[in-house]
Design a protein around this motif. Structure first.
Motif, PDB file in Angstrom:
ATOM      1  N   ALA A  99      42.894  44.753  46.875  1.00 61.59           N
ATOM      2  CA  ALA A  99      44.397  44.224  46.459  1.00 61.59           C
ATOM      3  C   ALA A  99      44.830  45.093  45.427  1.00 61.59           C
ATOM      4  O   ALA A  99      46.120  44.654  44.596  1.00 61.59           O
ATOM      5  CB  ALA A  99      44.517  42.931  46.516  1.00 61.59           C
ATOM      6  N   GLY A 100      44.078  45.659  44.440  1.00 64.81           N
ATOM      7  CA  GLY A 100      44.442  46.235  43.129  1.00 64.81           C
ATOM      8  C   GLY A 100      44.554  45.139  41.992  1.00 64.81           C
ATOM      9  O   GLY A 100      45.293  45.257  41.170  1.00 64.81           O
ATOM     10  N   VAL A 101      43.686  44.177  42.006  1.00 62.70           N
ATOM     11  CA  VAL A 101      43.629  43.149  41.168  1.00 62.70           C
ATOM     12  C   VAL A 101      42.528  43.428  40.211  1.00 62.70           C
ATOM     13  O   VAL A 101      41.412  43.666  40.552  1.00 62.70           O
ATOM     14  CB  VAL A 101      43.629  41.933  41.892  1.00 62.70           C
ATOM     15  CG1 VAL A 101      43.413  40.804  40.790  1.00 62.70           C
ATOM     16  CG2 VAL A 101      44.804  41.650  42.539  1.00 62.70           C
ATOM     17  N   PRO A 102      42.820  43.452  38.955  1.00 63.30           N
ATOM     18  CA  PRO A 102      41.498  43.507  37.899  1.00 63.30           C
ATOM     19  C   PRO A 102      40.374  42.543  38.331  1.00 63.30           C
ATOM     20  O   PRO A 102      40.807  41.398  38.465  1.00 63.30           O
ATOM     21  CB  PRO A 102      42.227  43.178  36.481  1.00 63.30           C
ATOM     22  CG  PRO A 102      43.693  43.483  36.859  1.00 63.30           C
ATOM     23  CD  PRO A 102      44.129  43.279  38.280  1.00 63.30           C
ATOM     24  N   GLY A 103      39.268  42.952  38.167  1.00 63.51           N
ATOM     25  CA  GLY A 103      38.225  41.996  38.470  1.00 63.51           C
ATOM     26  C   GLY A 103      36.769  42.342  37.671  1.00 63.51           C
ATOM     27  O   GLY A 103      36.839  43.422  37.141  1.00 63.51           O
ATOM     28  N   ILE A 104      36.146  41.114  37.566  1.00 59.55           N
ATOM     29  CA  ILE A 104      34.916  41.345  36.850  1.00 59.55           C
ATOM     30  C   ILE A 104      33.954  40.752  37.752  1.00 59.55           C
ATOM     31  O   ILE A 104      34.194  39.708  38.422  1.00 59.55           O
ATOM     32  CB  ILE A 104      34.838  40.184  35.674  1.00 59.55           C
ATOM     33  CG1 ILE A 104      35.814  40.881  34.644  1.00 59.55           C
ATOM     34  CG2 ILE A 104      33.630  40.239  34.849  1.00 59.55           C
ATOM     35  CD1 ILE A 104      36.161  40.128  33.412  1.00 59.55           C
ATOM     36  N   THR A 105      32.951  41.319  38.133  1.00 58.17           N
ATOM     37  CA  THR A 105      31.606  41.047  39.144  1.00 58.17           C
ATOM     38  C   THR A 105      30.491  40.798  38.525  1.00 58.17           C
ATOM     39  O   THR A 105      30.115  41.824  37.937  1.00 58.17           O
ATOM     40  CB  THR A 105      31.799  42.166  40.255  1.00 58.17           C
ATOM     41  OG1 THR A 105      33.255  42.470  40.891  1.00 58.17           O
ATOM     42  CG2 THR A 105      30.756  41.580  41.518  1.00 58.17           C
ATOM     43  N   VAL A 106      29.873  39.822  38.525  1.00 54.58           N
ATOM     44  CA  VAL A 106      28.676  39.426  38.066  1.00 54.58           C
ATOM     45  C   VAL A 106      27.565  39.662  38.864  1.00 54.58           C
ATOM     46  O   VAL A 106      27.770  38.907  40.267  1.00 54.58           O
ATOM     47  CB  VAL A 106      28.542  38.184  37.222  1.00 54.58           C
ATOM     48  CG1 VAL A 106      29.239  38.193  35.884  1.00 54.58           C
ATOM     49  CG2 VAL A 106      28.798  37.082  38.305  1.00 54.58           C
ATOM     50  N   LEU A 107      26.936  40.589  38.832  1.00 58.14           N
ATOM     51  CA  LEU A 107      25.773  40.835  40.061  1.00 58.14           C
ATOM     52  C   LEU A 107      24.519  41.182  39.544  1.00 58.14           C
ATOM     53  O   LEU A 107      24.411  41.684  38.479  1.00 58.14           O
ATOM     54  CB  LEU A 107      26.189  41.871  40.927  1.00 58.14           C
ATOM     55  CG  LEU A 107      26.840  43.034  40.722  1.00 58.14           C
ATOM     56  CD1 LEU A 107      26.944  44.364  41.874  1.00 58.14           C
ATOM     57  CD2 LEU A 107      27.924  43.260  39.852  1.00 58.14           C
ATOM     58  N   LEU A 135      38.913  55.033  44.265  1.00 58.85           N
ATOM     59  CA  LEU A 135      39.357  53.939  45.200  1.00 58.85           C
ATOM     60  C   LEU A 135      39.983  52.798  44.582  1.00 58.85           C
ATOM     61  O   LEU A 135      40.457  52.051  45.036  1.00 58.85           O
ATOM     62  CB  LEU A 135      37.919  53.392  45.867  1.00 58.85           C
ATOM     63  CG  LEU A 135      37.320  54.537  46.885  1.00 58.85           C
ATOM     64  CD1 LEU A 135      36.200  53.727  47.400  1.00 58.85           C
ATOM     65  CD2 LEU A 135      38.273  55.156  47.845  1.00 58.85           C
ATOM     66  N   LEU A 136      40.006  52.558  43.256  1.00 52.84           N
ATOM     67  CA  LEU A 136      40.499  51.630  42.640  1.00 52.84           C
ATOM     68  C   LEU A 136      42.042  51.760  41.809  1.00 52.84           C
ATOM     69  O   LEU A 136      42.005  52.714  41.460  1.00 52.84           O
ATOM     70  CB  LEU A 136      39.460  51.136  41.324  1.00 52.84           C
ATOM     71  CG  LEU A 136      37.906  50.707  41.611  1.00 52.84           C
ATOM     72  CD1 LEU A 136      37.251  50.535  40.409  1.00 52.84           C
ATOM     73  CD2 LEU A 136      38.150  49.398  42.494  1.00 52.84           C
ATOM     74  N   ARG A 137      42.623  50.793  42.075  1.00 57.80           N
ATOM     75  CA  ARG A 137      44.073  50.870  41.574  1.00 57.80           C
ATOM     76  C   ARG A 137      44.042  49.847  40.448  1.00 57.80           C
ATOM     77  O   ARG A 137      45.155  49.469  39.802  1.00 57.80           O
ATOM     78  CB  ARG A 137      45.039  50.402  42.700  1.00 57.80           C
ATOM     79  CG  ARG A 137      45.200  51.199  43.631  1.00 57.80           C
ATOM     80  CD  ARG A 137      45.848  50.718  44.861  1.00 57.80           C
ATOM     81  NE  ARG A 137      45.804  49.215  45.134  1.00 57.80           N
ATOM     82  CZ  ARG A 137      46.272  48.711  45.847  1.00 57.80           C
ATOM     83  NH1 ARG A 137      46.764  49.251  47.083  1.00 57.80           N
ATOM     84  NH2 ARG A 137      46.004  47.503  46.358  1.00 57.80           N
TER      85      ARG A 137
END
Length: 176
Positions: free
Chosen positions: A102-110, A125-127
């Protein structure tokens, strides 16, 4: 009108991929202190995440207003919720993929045990900015160029709430 919102998504299919409720609560407290009134905080998750949502709310305390939608978020509603967010903070699960799409800023903890299989996404690939935060021992391996699968499950709890909060503040910007 309603202020913009940040989605916290604490669910994950595998227990070892779930960042602790207390860590999510710490981030919620920090976001509330820093951005009170500027961003609403929304907890989202499946029926399997109801207990985790309650634990986060309890640990964050009554002073931190959390709109807890755990157990009320089916996939189409989750996609719409994430698409409208100013930021998503999530475990390695579908919500993080929805934010990237969706082109939303994200933080992924993994954990990082499958580096490159799904995360991090290739930047082309990121917007929107997408930060992947890994346990310190995995980040040290990656810095040495070792992206192989470790012989043990990395401990996601070793990702500090302070690191996630700092990344969130960076992505949301300084309060006006």
């Amino acid at each position: 009108t309603e202020p913009p919102y940040v989605v916290l998504f604490p669910g994950a299919s595998a227990r070892q991929k779930r960042w602790p409720a207390g860590h999510f609560a710490h981030v919620a407290q920090g976001l509330h202190r820093r951005f009170a009134g500027r961003y609403r905080l929304v907890l989202a998750g499946s029926p399997a995440d109801v207990g985790q949502g309650h634990r986060i709310q309890q640990a964050a305390g009554q002073a931190v207003p959390l709109d807890n939608r755990c157990g009320q978020t089916d996939l189409p509603n989750l996609a719409a919720l994430v698409a409208g967010a100013a930021l998503l903070i999530s475990n390695d699960t579908v919500a993080a993929h929805l934010a990237a799409q969706a082109g939303v800023p994200g933080i992924t903890v993994l954990m990082g045990e499958n580096y490159g299989k799904f995360f991090p996404y290739p930047s082309a690939l990121l917007r929107a900015p997408s930060h992947c935060l890994f346990p310190p021992d995995m980040e040290a391996r990656f810095a040495r160029g070792n992206f192989s699968r470790p012989g043990h499950n990395p401990n996601i709890a070793q990702i500090s709430p302070e690191r996630v909060l700092a990344a969130a503040i960076e992505l949301l910007g300084a309060p006006a």
